[in-house]
Design a protein around this motif. Structure first.
Motif, mmCIF file in Angstrom:
data_model
loop_
_atom_site.group_PDB
_atom_site.id
_atom_site.type_symbol
_atom_site.label_atom_id
_atom_site.label_comp_id
_atom_site.label_asym_id
_atom_site.label_seq_id
_atom_site.Cartn_x
_atom_site.Cartn_y
_atom_site.Cartn_z
ATOM 1 N N SER A 42 63.787 1.327 -12.970
ATOM 2 C CA SER A 42 64.955 0.926 -12.152
ATOM 3 C C SER A 42 64.516 -0.044 -11.069
ATOM 4 O O SER A 42 65.175 -1.058 -10.828
ATOM 5 C CB SER A 42 65.569 2.136 -11.460
ATOM 6 N N ILE A 45 63.792 -3.488 -12.453
ATOM 7 C CA ILE A 45 65.010 -4.246 -12.811
ATOM 8 C C ILE A 45 65.715 -4.722 -11.544
ATOM 9 O O ILE A 45 66.171 -5.870 -11.469
ATOM 10 C CB ILE A 45 65.959 -3.395 -13.686
ATOM 11 N N LEU A 46 65.768 -3.857 -10.524
ATOM 12 C CA LEU A 46 66.384 -4.272 -9.259
ATOM 13 C C LEU A 46 65.629 -5.456 -8.649
ATOM 14 O O LEU A 46 66.237 -6.378 -8.123
ATOM 15 C CB LEU A 46 66.399 -3.104 -8.264
ATOM 16 N N GLN A 48 64.003 -7.687 -10.343
ATOM 17 C CA GLN A 48 64.360 -8.853 -11.163
ATOM 18 C C GLN A 48 65.732 -9.403 -10.786
ATOM 19 O O GLN A 48 65.927 -10.605 -10.705
ATOM 20 C CB GLN A 48 64.389 -8.456 -12.663
ATOM 21 N N ASN B 86 65.636 -6.273 -19.912
ATOM 22 C CA ASN B 86 66.484 -6.192 -18.710
ATOM 23 C C ASN B 86 67.906 -5.826 -19.104
ATOM 24 O O ASN B 86 68.528 -4.942 -18.519
ATOM 25 C CB ASN B 86 66.523 -7.546 -17.977
ATOM 26 N N TRP B 89 68.203 -2.219 -20.373
ATOM 27 C CA TRP B 89 68.210 -1.242 -19.289
ATOM 28 C C TRP B 89 69.583 -1.206 -18.615
ATOM 29 O O TRP B 89 70.153 -0.145 -18.367
ATOM 30 C CB TRP B 89 67.142 -1.591 -18.251
ATOM 31 N N ASP B 165 71.563 2.082 -7.478
ATOM 32 C CA ASP B 165 70.324 2.857 -7.326
ATOM 33 C C ASP B 165 69.472 2.783 -8.588
ATOM 34 O O ASP B 165 68.249 2.745 -8.518
ATOM 35 C CB ASP B 165 70.648 4.323 -7.025
ATOM 36 N N THR B 166 70.158 2.799 -9.739
ATOM 37 C CA THR B 166 69.417 2.806 -11.009
ATOM 38 C C THR B 166 69.428 1.457 -11.703
ATOM 39 O O THR B 166 68.743 1.272 -12.704
ATOM 40 C CB THR B 166 70.028 3.851 -11.972
ATOM 41 N N ALA B 167 70.238 0.529 -11.200
ATOM 42 C CA ALA B 167 70.430 -0.797 -11.826
ATOM 43 C C ALA B 167 70.983 -0.662 -13.243
ATOM 44 O O ALA B 167 70.635 -1.419 -14.139
ATOM 45 C CB ALA B 167 69.126 -1.603 -11.834
ATOM 46 N N LEU B 344 72.992 -6.664 -2.725
ATOM 47 C CA LEU B 344 72.222 -5.711 -3.534
ATOM 48 C C LEU B 344 70.779 -5.643 -3.022
ATOM 49 O O LEU B 344 70.181 -4.566 -2.922
ATOM 50 C CB LEU B 344 72.262 -6.135 -5.013
ATOM 51 N N LYS B 348 68.886 -2.432 -1.399
ATOM 52 C CA LYS B 348 67.593 -1.957 -1.914
ATOM 53 C C LYS B 348 66.577 -1.831 -0.773
ATOM 54 O O LYS B 348 65.892 -0.803 -0.640
ATOM 55 C CB LYS B 348 67.096 -2.961 -2.968
ATOM 56 N N MET B 466 68.931 -13.877 -17.246
ATOM 57 C CA MET B 466 68.539 -12.677 -16.489
ATOM 58 C C MET B 466 68.359 -11.463 -17.399
ATOM 59 O O MET B 466 67.850 -10.437 -16.986
ATOM 60 C CB MET B 466 69.603 -12.346 -15.434
#
Lengths: 52, 510
Positions: A42, A45-46, A48, B86, B89, B165-167, B344, B348, B466
């Motif tokens: 996670s 990916i965040l 990225q 990516n 996920w 939180d988890t993307a 975002l 984070k 992306m």
């Protein structure tokens, strides 16, 4: 019967190539391989998604 | 290592290659299962052994297509994990459910009854065998349903919440995902086009037998079934195509504009029946969009919005905005997207240092601008425009061929019912050559669907750049050529084995 055998042979060869060679050699799961757990995945990916 | 355009392009090329090859096998299976089920139903009802032989012949060709096409789709799943990690996920939670259902329900149902269908002649009762054949047809189509639900979600993401939180996109409403209008119309349009493809296949091969003056009774019977099935399903394809275009207009207006080469939006917009795009045309200049075109007035307004005077936004309206018509420009969307990405990032970082208040404010800001998040990754507004020429010509090729198939089914059905088909050699050759045309229509349909939605992996939320994994482009190039060789080999094997079986004829092949 000859046709049936030929088709079974194609299926077996194809599965060996797909799963035994291609998947194993060329297609590892990128995130599974690179990170140990979902928290790390996670975070990656965040990173990225938010990098400049 | 940076994600470069070269990597993204090779990853896309590889996925396109595998998807296009995979789709050479799938539509025939989807449609042929129903055609053999209809033929076997006639056999069980009439007890006529010729219908049994006819069913078994087409079932043999179905077996060849199934065996060679089997698992070609699994390569795309490999690519999801390696090249598109990516993306995988981010969509994992949405894709997981439909694909798991496909694996558990449809695939097992399909596989189990396939075994009875192929190996169960004379081992189970006639009715049990017939039931298995119908269940294979239904199971095959159910397999397609779940894949197309996943694809429909990518084109119009609904029923989910992006968890910062988890993307990951987390499913909130399974019903919204399944009954997503985009997914429903995509499923119906796609599978029914497979029925048309299979009808063309059966009709074309039967025409070849008539040209060779052999197995004529079998060929004529096959043409009656396939032309009838093809005619009915062609009408269904037109209806579902109309519905697809309506959904595209609502959710992917840029795709509709490029499909029609519509640069400037207009009320009473027409559909280009035949046209040649002006290759010199640039965004915002005063050149004509077409060198030549014949247009059906108001048809695009009606197709897209079911009103003949509706405004259809053009590519330039969406690029630069059109405040009079309430169309937001891409530049504005890019700004909104960048705010979402910034928020975002702020969320984070605030969470990392345990600043809950700052995190909460950032999260609210992110959610307010999240709808345009994907635009924040685009470098310039023009990046939001798909390849116009490829989308336009693919769309018009598909529509022209679909129209031709409808006419062909009508002519063939009339000719065979009047028992005059054997003497019409031009018609028989047209039926034979319509088999490759069917495949071209299938592939161009997918090109419209997938090229037309670029640059998005998930519409408006995630561009393909992306979605890509940060891997070496050389490894993607190697596997691209590996697949090109492998799939071409499979295709050659399919054609060779099919031709051998067809030459053996209805008596020789069972």
């Amino acid at each position: 019967m000859r046709l049936g055998k030929r088709l079974w042979l194609i299926i077996v060869i194809k599965f060996i190539i797909f799963f035994g060679i291609i998947k194993w050699l060329f297609f590892p799961n990128y995130l599974e391989k690179k990170f140990d757990n979902d928290t790390q995945r996670s975070y990656y990916i965040l990173e990225q998604l938010t990098k400049e | 290592m940076e994600i470069t355009d070269v990597l993204v392009d090779w990853s896309r090329a590889q996925f396109a290659l595998t998807a296009l090859y995979h789709w050479l096998f799938v539509p025939l299976t989807l449609g042929l299962t129903f055609i053999v089920a209809i033929m076997e139903s006639i056999y069980v009802r009439t007890g006529d052994e010729w219908w049994k032989k006819t069913t078994q012949f087409w079932m043999t060709l179905l077996a060849i297509n199934f065996a060679i096409g089997l698992a070609t789709g699994i390569i795309m799943e490999f690519e999801f994990g390696t090249n598109w990690s990516n993306y995988s996920w981010i969509v994992g939670d949405i894709f997981g459910a439909p694909l798991a259902i496909e694996g558990l329900m449809a695939f097992f149902m399909e596989s189990t009854f396939f075994a009875v269908m192929f190996f169960g002649w004379n081992k189970v009762s006639k009715k049990t065998h017939l039931l298995s054949t119908w269940l294979v047809a239904i199971g095959s189509n159910l397999s397609a349903l779940w894949i197309l639900v996943a694809n429909g979600w990518m084109q119009h993401p609904v029923g989910m919440y992006f968890n910062p939180d988890t993307a990951r996109n987390e499913m909130q409403n399974f019903g919204d995902v399944i009954f997503n209008p985009n997914a429903v119309s995509k499923f119906l349009h796609t599978v029914s086009s497979g029925y048309v493809m299979a009808s063309l296949f059966v009709m074309g091969i039967s025409a070849w037998y008539l040209l060779k003056k052999r197995d004529t009774l079998f060929a004529k019977r096959s043409i009656i079934v396939s032309a009838s099935f093809g005619l009915i399903t062609s009408l269904f394809v037109i209806t579902t195509g109309d519905n697809s275009a309506y959904n595209v207009a609502q959710t992917q207006p840029m795709k509709l504009a490029v499909m029609e080469g519509l640069y400037k939006g207009e009320n009473r917009a027409g559909i280009v029946a035949v046209g040649v795009l002006n290759s010199e045309k640039k965004f915002g200049d005063n050149q004509k969009a077409f060198d030549f075109k014949i247009e059906i007035p108001s048809a695009l307004s009606f197709l897209g919005y079911h009103k003949i005077d509706a405004f259809v936004p053009g590519i330039e309206d969406m690029l630069y905005g059109n405040s009079q018509k309430g169309v937001m420009g891409i530049s504005q969307k890019i700004k909104e997207g960048k705010i979402a990405i910034e928020a975002l990032k702020e969320y984070k970082n605030a969470k990392k240092i345990g600043d809950k208040d700052r995190a909460e404010i950032a999260k609210e800001r992110f959610e307010a601008h999240q709808a345009y998040m994907g635009y924040g990754y685009l470098q310039k507004p023009e990046d939001a425009v798909p390849n116009i020429a490829l989308s336009f010509y693919s769309f018009h090729t598909m529509v022209a061929l679909g129209t031709w198939f409808l006419i062909l089914f009508i002519i063939a059905l009339c000719a065979v019912l009047r028992d005059k088909i054997s003497s019409k050699r031009w018609l028989l050759w047209a039926m034979v050559w319509s088999i490759p045309l069917g495949y071209i229509a299938q592939e161009t349909g997918w090109i419209v669907a997938e090229v037309g939605r670029q640059p998005w992996a998930i519409q408006d939320l995630l561009p393909v750049g992306m979605a890509t994994s940060n891997i070496a482009s050389s490894s993607v190039m190697i596997t691209f050529w590996l697949f090109a060789i492998l799939f071409t080999g499979l295709l050659i094997a399919e054609i060779k084995i099919m031709l051998t079986q067809i030459k053996l004829g209805v008596e020789g092949g069972n």
